[in-house]
Design a protein around this motif. Structure first.
Motif, short mmCIF file in Angstrom:
data_model
loop_
_atom_site.label_atom_id
_atom_site.label_comp_id
_atom_site.label_asym_id
_atom_site.label_seq_id
_atom_site.Cartn_x
_atom_site.Cartn_y
_atom_site.Cartn_z
N GLY A 1 0.80 -1.21 0.00
CA GLY A 1 0.00 0.00 0.00
C GLY A 1 0.84 1.26 0.00
N ALA A 2 0.22 2.39 0.33
CA ALA A 2 0.94 3.66 0.40
C ALA A 2 2.06 3.57 1.42
CB ALA A 2 -0.04 4.78 0.77
N PHE A 3 3.18 4.25 1.14
CA PHE A 3 4.39 4.05 1.93
C PHE A 3 4.19 4.15 3.43
CE2 PHE A 3 6.83 5.77 -1.97
CZ PHE A 3 6.74 4.53 -2.58
N GLY A 4 3.72 5.32 3.87
CA GLY A 4 3.60 5.52 5.30
C GLY A 4 2.64 4.56 5.95
N ALA A 5 1.45 4.41 5.37
CA ALA A 5 0.45 3.50 5.93
C ALA A 5 0.93 2.06 5.91
CB ALA A 5 -0.86 3.64 5.15
N ALA A 6 1.61 1.68 4.82
CA ALA A 6 2.10 0.31 4.71
C ALA A 6 3.11 -0.01 5.79
CB ALA A 6 2.71 0.10 3.33
N LEU A 7 4.02 0.93 6.02
CA LEU A 7 5.04 0.70 7.04
C LEU A 7 4.42 0.64 8.43
CD1 LEU A 7 7.87 2.97 5.63
CD2 LEU A 7 7.85 0.49 5.73
N GLU A 8 3.43 1.48 8.66
CA GLU A 8 2.78 1.45 9.96
C GLU A 8 2.07 0.12 10.18
OE1 GLU A 8 0.25 4.82 9.98
OE2 GLU A 8 1.85 6.25 10.42
N GLU A 9 1.49 -0.45 9.12
CA GLU A 9 0.78 -1.72 9.26
C GLU A 9 1.73 -2.87 9.56
OE1 GLU A 9 -1.57 -2.41 5.85
OE2 GLU A 9 -2.98 -0.77 6.25
N THR A 10 2.97 -2.75 9.13
CA THR A 10 3.95 -3.82 9.40
C THR A 10 4.89 -3.46 10.54
OG1 THR A 10 5.39 -2.88 7.68
CG2 THR A 10 3.92 -4.69 7.03
N GLU A 11 4.63 -2.35 11.21
CA GLU A 11 5.51 -1.92 12.30
C GLU A 11 5.59 -2.96 13.41
OE1 GLU A 11 7.77 0.45 15.05
OE2 GLU A 11 7.58 0.27 12.88
N ALA A 12 4.47 -3.56 13.75
CA ALA A 12 4.46 -4.52 14.86
C ALA A 12 5.32 -5.74 14.56
CB ALA A 12 3.02 -4.95 15.17
N VAL A 13 5.16 -6.32 13.37
CA VAL A 13 5.94 -7.51 13.03
C VAL A 13 7.41 -7.14 12.86
CG1 VAL A 13 5.57 -7.37 10.53
CG2 VAL A 13 6.03 -9.57 11.60
N PHE A 14 7.68 -5.93 12.30
CA PHE A 14 9.06 -5.48 12.15
C PHE A 14 9.74 -5.39 13.52
CE2 PHE A 14 12.33 -2.23 12.02
CZ PHE A 14 13.04 -2.53 10.87
N SER A 15 9.05 -4.81 14.49
CA SER A 15 9.62 -4.65 15.83
C SER A 15 9.85 -6.00 16.50
CB SER A 15 8.70 -3.78 16.69
OG SER A 15 8.56 -2.50 16.13
N ALA A 16 8.89 -6.92 16.32
CA ALA A 16 9.02 -8.25 16.93
C ALA A 16 10.21 -9.00 16.36
CB ALA A 16 7.74 -9.05 16.72
#
Length: 513
Positions: free
Chosen positions: A436-451
């Motif tokens: 999706g859109a850059f900012g929204a896409a990164l926010e949606e995957t923020e949790a798994v990225f952090s884990a």
């Protein structure tokens, strides 16, 4: 043979002594441990027969004292015990026990074994090199002799079709290490290698004396190792009768998600190895657990229908150097070193989770890997593309013989959060595919990225599949996600093969330790 019987019980002494004399052995008697020590130092016995509860100096302590003296260290002991549990836990492999009621015939049997060993092998000195065939002298017998004489050195063993010799390192009579080189450049090491070597009956050996004090991968007493090795061989023989042959190829017959995530680490490692190597012998080689345990798990998984014999897969688990690689030779070498340091008992199977909430992105990523690298997609996914994006294996990228990256798909939706940590267990690094859109896409995957980042800091990257090519992360998105830096975010264009390949190389370079 000169036998010293140290025993305060005159009836027991007479029964054993009469039997020994009838066999032609010389017999001396001591009534307590101190007297036995004095006689042994003056007239060195070949064997000492005594109860564990010998008075003044007990039987086990007497053996320790005599073993510490260079003149008497070759003396064998027969301990008279009331129960098998009375035997010393660290009893030397050349010793034996006779359990109550201490029949003289049992004592004579053990004396005969000592006599046969002495006549067969003679006494080895630390400066003597020896060589021969395992069909004449087995590995177990050799290690017992080395222990008896407190030898230090390396036992090298060569068998037909072995490019490099296997070896066992011995330090002052105790096994310190063992290595069996494999054809793919890796090796079986430590106790796992030793237990396998103990069962070898064919090949040539040579013993090279020398100081080996820097080898210490094995620290158990040799006697314990030999007993455990024989037990494992029995277990292996039983399991092997009901298992497919070593060249048989296996595959997962169910989804990886259908195997409980709480499975034993051994089960997880066996499944990883099956997916990377397929052949029974290679799976056994590249799992760090003992051979019989790996074989038992394979048998259980086959019986449960979770594994099946693979008759139609085109994957042969071999490295084709003519195919392209996303890594330099130096990067591959660092990953191999990392694998050896992180998982010294296991093979070089490096896990790379791929996290995304969009099946189409995962499919695009896999297609790019197939185009630009030596990547082999999981056979089930070829038959059923709808599986892309679900939790489970995606395939593997062979880097060289014996070293591969295993890609595991994990959904990025929060509902799957309990599985993220399991999927990231012992991973090399991870790829996050935001949609999706850059900012929204990164926010949606923020949790798994952090884990994932908590598991392996610095080795998790965002790979944004971009159209049009050349797009970059907006300043607004970068400010919203302050933890991102230039090395954790890569744009993967949908066109221009050269740019796609370059983007993949840059992203994967981040995973290299």
């Amino acid at each position: 043979m000169r036998a010293l019987i140290a025993d305060h019980d005159p009836i027991r002494f007479k029964g054993i002594a009469d039997a020994c004399i009838a066999r032609g052995h010389l017999v001396e008697r001591a009534t307590h441990g101190a007297a036995a020590l004095e006689i042994a130092l003056e007239r060195i016995p070949d064997i000492v027969i005594c109860p564990i509860d010998l008075s003044v100096i007990d039987g086990y302590r007497l053996s320790q004292i005599l073993r510490g003296n260079p003149r008497t260290r070759a003396t064998s002991f027969i301990f008279l015990v009331n129960d098998e549990l009375d035997a010393p836990m660290t009893m030397d492999s050349r010793d034996a026990t006779v359990v109550s009621p201490w029949h003289p015939e049992d004592v004579l049997d053990h004396i005969s074994a000592v006599l046969e060993r002495t006549q067969r092998f003679g006494e080895m000195r630390t400066h003597t090199e020896i060589e021969g065939k395992l069909s004449q002298i087995g590995v177990v017998d050799l290690l017992q002799i080395f222990q008896m004489n407190s030898n230090s050195g390396t036992l090298r063993i060569v068998r037909p079709n072995m490019p490099v010799a296997a070896h066992i390192v011995v330090h002052k009579g105790q096994v310190a290490d063992a290595v069996i080189p494999l054809a793919d450049g890796s090796g079986v090491v430590g106790e796992k290698a030793l237990y396998r070597l103990l069962a070898w009956t064919e090949g040539r050996f040579e013993f090279l004396p020398g100081d080996v004090s820097d080898s210490d991968r094995i620290d158990k007493p040799t006697r314990v190792l030999l007993m455990e090795g024989m037990r494992q061989k029995d277990e292996w023989d039983k399991l092997q009768r009901d298992m497919p042959g070593p060249d048989t190829r296996l595959r997962l017959a169910v989804l990886r998600t259908e195997i409980p995530s709480v499975s034993h680490p051994l089960t997880r490692e066996v499944i990883d190895a099956v997916e990377a190597y397929h052949r029974v012998d290679q799976v056994v080689d590249h799992c760090g657990f003992p051979d019989y345990q790996v074989m038992r798990v394979l048998a259980d998984l086959l019986a449960q229908g979770r594994l099946a014999v693979d008759t139609g897969s085109s994957l042969d688990g071999t490295y084709d150097p003519s195919l392209p690689s996303l890594f330099t030779d130096a990067q591959i070498r660092r990953m191999k070193e990392w694998a050896a340091a992180q998982r010294p008992r296991g093979g070089s199977i490096l896990k790379v989770p791929v996290a995304s909430g969009d099946r189409a992105l995962v499919l695009s990523f896999i297609e790019a890997l197939e185009q630009h690298s030596n990547f082999q997609v999981e056979a089930r996914l070829k038959r059923d593309p709808e599986r892309f994006g679900r939790l489970g294996p995606l395939g593997h990228m062979l880097l060289e013989d014996g070293l591969s990256l295993r890609f595991i798909s994990i959904p990025a939706e929060p509902v799957y959060a309990p599985l993220w940590d399991v999927a990231a267990y012992s991973m090399l690094g991870a790829i996050v595919l935001p949609a999706g859109a850059f900012g929204a896409a990164l926010e949606e995957t923020e949790a798994v990225f952090s884990a994932l980042t908590r598991r392996q800091p610095g080795a998790v990257v965002h790979l944004l599949i971009s159209d049009p090519p050349g797009a970059a992360l907006s300043e607004t998105a970068r400010q919203q996600l302050e933890h991102l830096d230039g090395g954790s975010f890569f744009v993967f264009p949908t066109t221009s093969p050269r740019e796609r390949r370059s983007a993949l190389r840059n992203a994967f370079a981040r995973l290299v330790p």
